[in-house]
Design a protein around this motif. Structure first.
Motif, PDB file in Angstrom:
ATOM      1  N   VAL A  94      -3.662  -1.402  -3.889  1.00  0.00           N
ATOM      2  CA  VAL A  94      -4.611  -0.795  -4.953  1.00  0.00           C
ATOM      3  C   VAL A  94      -5.073   0.769  -4.434  1.00  0.00           C
ATOM      4  O   VAL A  94      -5.308   0.910  -3.139  1.00  0.00           O
ATOM      5  CB  VAL A  94      -5.875  -1.656  -4.822  1.00  0.00           C
ATOM      6  CG1 VAL A  94      -7.061  -0.868  -5.673  1.00  0.00           C
ATOM      7  CG2 VAL A  94      -5.767  -3.081  -4.947  1.00  0.00           C
TER       8      VAL A  94
ATOM      9  N   GLU B  77      -5.848   7.220  -2.813  1.00  0.00           N
ATOM     10  CA  GLU B  77      -5.735   6.726  -1.743  1.00  0.00           C
ATOM     11  C   GLU B  77      -5.770   5.223  -1.837  1.00  0.00           C
ATOM     12  O   GLU B  77      -6.393   4.696  -2.439  1.00  0.00           O
ATOM     13  CB  GLU B  77      -6.873   7.179  -0.783  1.00  0.00           C
ATOM     14  CG  GLU B  77      -7.040   8.856  -0.724  1.00  0.00           C
ATOM     15  CD  GLU B  77      -5.964   9.290   0.116  1.00  0.00           C
ATOM     16  OE1 GLU B  77      -5.340   8.758   1.041  1.00  0.00           O
ATOM     17  OE2 GLU B  77      -5.741  10.712   0.303  1.00  0.00           O
ATOM     18  N   PRO B  78      -5.069   4.610  -0.672  1.00  0.00           N
ATOM     19  CA  PRO B  78      -5.239   3.153  -0.697  1.00  0.00           C
ATOM     20  C   PRO B  78      -6.517   2.715  -0.398  1.00  0.00           C
ATOM     21  O   PRO B  78      -7.240   3.129   0.472  1.00  0.00           O
ATOM     22  CB  PRO B  78      -4.254   2.817   0.549  1.00  0.00           C
ATOM     23  CG  PRO B  78      -3.211   3.935   0.798  1.00  0.00           C
ATOM     24  CD  PRO B  78      -4.227   5.174   0.362  1.00  0.00           C
ATOM     25  N   GLU B  79      -7.045   1.522  -1.223  1.00  0.00           N
ATOM     26  CA  GLU B  79      -8.128   0.878  -0.926  1.00  0.00           C
ATOM     27  C   GLU B  79      -7.736  -0.438   0.065  1.00  0.00           C
ATOM     28  O   GLU B  79      -7.062  -1.279  -0.565  1.00  0.00           O
ATOM     29  CB  GLU B  79      -8.818   0.526  -2.163  1.00  0.00           C
ATOM     30  CG  GLU B  79     -10.032  -0.486  -1.834  1.00  0.00           C
ATOM     31  CD  GLU B  79     -11.010   0.061  -0.800  1.00  0.00           C
ATOM     32  OE1 GLU B  79     -11.464  -0.717   0.192  1.00  0.00           O
ATOM     33  OE2 GLU B  79     -11.500   1.278  -0.948  1.00  0.00           O
ATOM     34  N   ARG B  80      -8.026  -0.493   1.297  1.00  0.00           N
ATOM     35  CA  ARG B  80      -7.489  -1.561   2.182  1.00  0.00           C
ATOM     36  C   ARG B  80      -8.451  -2.657   2.390  1.00  0.00           C
ATOM     37  O   ARG B  80      -7.915  -3.687   2.913  1.00  0.00           O
ATOM     38  CB  ARG B  80      -6.889  -0.711   3.525  1.00  0.00           C
ATOM     39  CG  ARG B  80      -5.988   0.350   3.405  1.00  0.00           C
ATOM     40  CD  ARG B  80      -5.823   1.004   4.565  1.00  0.00           C
ATOM     41  NE  ARG B  80      -4.559   1.871   4.725  1.00  0.00           N
ATOM     42  CZ  ARG B  80      -4.714   3.086   4.480  1.00  0.00           C
ATOM     43  NH1 ARG B  80      -6.337   3.740   4.233  1.00  0.00           N
ATOM     44  NH2 ARG B  80      -3.793   4.109   4.243  1.00  0.00           N
ATOM     45  N   GLY B  81      -9.608  -2.580   1.991  1.00  0.00           N
ATOM     46  CA  GLY B  81     -10.487  -3.617   2.303  1.00  0.00           C
ATOM     47  C   GLY B  81     -10.974  -3.500   3.599  1.00  0.00           C
ATOM     48  O   GLY B  81     -10.565  -2.993   4.723  1.00  0.00           O
TER      49      GLY B  81
ATOM     50  N   ASN C   3       0.769  -1.298   0.123  1.00  0.00           N
ATOM     51  CA  ASN C   3      -0.001  -0.049  -0.136  1.00  0.00           C
ATOM     52  C   ASN C   3       0.866   1.052   0.040  1.00  0.00           C
ATOM     53  O   ASN C   3       0.579   2.275  -0.724  1.00  0.00           O
ATOM     54  CB  ASN C   3      -0.919   0.122   1.144  1.00  0.00           C
ATOM     55  CG  ASN C   3      -2.232  -0.911   1.215  1.00  0.00           C
ATOM     56  OD1 ASN C   3      -2.355  -1.548   0.171  1.00  0.00           O
ATOM     57  ND2 ASN C   3      -2.779  -1.175   2.467  1.00  0.00           N
TER      58      ASN C   3
ATOM     59  N   ALA D  86      -7.203  -6.137   1.326  1.00  0.00           N
ATOM     60  CA  ALA D  86      -7.068  -5.765  -0.234  1.00  0.00           C
ATOM     61  C   ALA D  86      -5.929  -5.989  -0.893  1.00  0.00           C
ATOM     62  O   ALA D  86      -4.472  -5.384  -0.373  1.00  0.00           O
ATOM     63  CB  ALA D  86      -7.732  -4.463  -0.377  1.00  0.00           C
TER      64      ALA D  86
ATOM     65  N   LEU E 197      -6.862   4.157  -5.144  1.00  0.00           N
ATOM     66  CA  LEU E 197      -7.966   4.643  -6.213  1.00  0.00           C
ATOM     67  C   LEU E 197      -8.019   6.226  -5.623  1.00  0.00           C
ATOM     68  O   LEU E 197      -7.994   6.553  -4.394  1.00  0.00           O
ATOM     69  CB  LEU E 197      -9.292   3.805  -5.557  1.00  0.00           C
ATOM     70  CG  LEU E 197      -9.362   2.429  -5.856  1.00  0.00           C
ATOM     71  CD1 LEU E 197     -10.686   1.946  -5.471  1.00  0.00           C
ATOM     72  CD2 LEU E 197      -9.004   2.284  -7.418  1.00  0.00           C
ATOM     73  N   HIS E 198      -8.074   7.061  -6.637  1.00  0.00           N
ATOM     74  CA  HIS E 198      -7.990   8.317  -6.345  1.00  0.00           C
ATOM     75  C   HIS E 198      -7.120   8.947  -5.391  1.00  0.00           C
ATOM     76  O   HIS E 198      -7.220   9.932  -4.586  1.00  0.00           O
ATOM     77  CB  HIS E 198      -9.483   8.891  -6.097  1.00  0.00           C
ATOM     78  CG  HIS E 198     -10.376   8.380  -7.208  1.00  0.00           C
ATOM     79  ND1 HIS E 198     -10.671   9.065  -8.304  1.00  0.00           N
ATOM     80  CD2 HIS E 198     -11.496   7.398  -7.057  1.00  0.00           C
ATOM     81  CE1 HIS E 198     -11.579   8.419  -9.023  1.00  0.00           C
ATOM     82  NE2 HIS E 198     -12.172   7.574  -8.409  1.00  0.00           N
TER      83      HIS E 198
ATOM     84  N   SER F 290      -6.315   5.747 -11.121  1.00  0.00           N
ATOM     85  CA  SER F 290      -6.269   4.319 -10.183  1.00  0.00           C
ATOM     86  C   SER F 290      -5.119   3.589 -10.628  1.00  0.00           C
ATOM     87  O   SER F 290      -4.399   3.609 -11.664  1.00  0.00           O
ATOM     88  CB  SER F 290      -7.605   3.406 -10.797  1.00  0.00           C
ATOM     89  OG  SER F 290      -7.660   3.119 -11.994  1.00  0.00           O
TER      90      SER F 290
ATOM     91  N   LEU G  63     -10.457  -4.315 -12.041  1.00  0.00           N
ATOM     92  CA  LEU G  63     -10.258  -3.166 -11.586  1.00  0.00           C
ATOM     93  C   LEU G  63     -10.423  -2.009 -12.729  1.00  0.00           C
ATOM     94  O   LEU G  63     -10.454  -0.830 -12.526  1.00  0.00           O
ATOM     95  CB  LEU G  63      -8.912  -2.854 -10.604  1.00  0.00           C
ATOM     96  CG  LEU G  63      -9.135  -3.487  -9.245  1.00  0.00           C
ATOM     97  CD1 LEU G  63      -7.741  -3.387  -9.094  1.00  0.00           C
ATOM     98  CD2 LEU G  63     -10.056  -2.923  -8.263  1.00  0.00           C
TER      99      LEU G  63
END
Length: 391
Positions: free
Chosen positions: A219, A224-228, A189, A233, A221-222, A205, A315
């Motif tokens: 990952v 910032e991390p998408e952590r789940g 991340n 994630a 997105l915009h 992305s 994605l």
């Protein structure tokens, strides 16, 4: 944002300055609608706290010269820690990304976490002393670890490579040792965050894949991390492959990491009688043109590409970056993965996809840690809370 109303706080004004939306006091006033007296009070708070400077003169300003507002990056130091399975990269970096000092430490991540963290705190103290800086200048510590992290608790969540670290208070422990805020995240991340902010700031992305001792992905997105929901994630290293049977550190058999990571290739070379211990050594052999290392890396790239084809289809990212030790020498892994992604994914998903090796290399996590700390410590709420305590 809340800072567009006439009640904009000092923290919200700082956010405007940091983002570049406001370059002068007049800009702030036009965006927020604050009165001159209230704006003067807010700016005085930010300047006295050392967060903002007024420098130079805005081009084209008429009447009284308008000074440019600048976030005082040089005064805000971050300690960055990138933990791997066998190493730790440490750095002092200012808020603008200038690396002031770096150090490297060998370690085994399976060692008890409290022992490892005490060692890290000691090494960070030594690094500050060597650079002639003090802990009082540090606004926070950013730590990347090769594990899923529950970001809300700042604790590892069932990490296969480091099971003794599960739910260990990494952030709390380091904070008690160093006396400054600590923020912990998965290393991929942070690498993805660093790569995005420094090299692809306009990418909506980005998928960052770290291939070293193991395999993980970040990952973004915009920006910032998408952590789940549980920090998992991007944990693609534990996707099962057909006809693969090696036992994984997670307890299952046939995970991608057991066949396509640098650690897996090193194991295969050892099984053939070669004295190869790490992903770094495998990457070096590839760079030197070793035929067997190249063949195994190409196979790994194809297996990785098979998995990433699904990720790309799901994605539809704009950028895919391969990083970690296995991307340090040559493009064998990258080219093999790219070949398989294009073979197994429809053109719609890849037509606008840019695939590349990490441009930051070993500093990707360092820069990501810096952005993580600055984002957290200089959020509007955090700044306002500190100014309220000072006031």
């Amino acid at each position: 944002m809340a800072g567009t109303s006439a009640s904009a706080s000092a923290g919200e004004i700082l956010a405007l300055v940091r983002s570049g939306r406001a370059r002068t006091r007049r800009d702030v006033q036009e965006i927020t609608g604050l009165s001159r007296s209230t704006l003067a009070l807010r700016m005085s708070q930010l300047i006295n706290a050392g967060y903002v400077r007024e420098v130079g003169q805005a081009a084209g300003s008429t009447g009284r010269p308008a000074k440019i507002l600048s976030f005082d990056e040089a005064r805000q130091l971050v300690l960055a820690v990138d933990l791997g399975a066998t190493h730790a990269n440490l750095a002092i970096v200012d808020a603008g990304g200038q690396i002031i000092a770096q150090a490297h430490a060998e370690l085994r991540i399976e060692v008890a976490p409290d022992e490892t963290l005490r060692m890290l705190a000691k090494r960070l103290g030594e690094l500050l002393a060597r650079a002639g800086r003090g802990i009082s200048e540090v606004v926070g510590v950013g730590v990347g670890i090769p594990a899923p992290v529950r970001f809300a608790t700042q604790r590892p969540n069932n990490p296969p490579l480091m099971p003794s670290w599960h739910d260990f208070p990494v952030g709390e422990t380091l904070r008690s040792l160093l006396g400054v805020p600590v923020f912990v995240d998965n290393d991929a991340n942070l690498m993805g965050l660093g790569e995005t902010r420094e090299r692809y700031p306009d990418a909506p992305s980005l998928l960052f894949v770290k291939i070293g001792t193991g395999i993980g992905a970040g990952v973004i997105l915009h920006g910032e991390p998408e952590r789940g929901i549980a920090g998992g994630a991007g944990d693609i290293g534990h996707i099962r492959l057909p006809d693969a049977h090696h036992r994984c550190t997670c307890g299952a058999s046939g995970c991608l990491a057991t066949e396509a990571s640098g650690g897996a290739i090193a194991r295969m070379l050892r099984d053939e009688g070669r004295d190869v211990l790490s992903a770094t050594e495998v990457s070096r052999l590839v760079g030197e043109g070793d035929p067997r290392a190249i063949a195994l890396t190409e196979r790994a790239g194809h297996l990785l590409g098979d998995v990433l084809a699904t990720s790309v289809a799901l994605l539809n990212p704009s950028v895919l970056v391969l990083g970690g030790a296995m991307s340090a020498h040559g493009t064998t892994l990258l080219e093999a993965a790219r070949e398989r992604i294009y073979e197994r994914t429809v053109p719609l998903a890849t037509r606008e996809l840019f695939i590349a090796s990490s441009s930051l290399g070993a500093d990707a996590a360092i820069q990501g840690a810096r952005h993580l700390v600055i984002d957290q410590t200089f959020s509007a709420d955090a700044v306002d809370s500190r100014l309220e305590l000072v006031g």
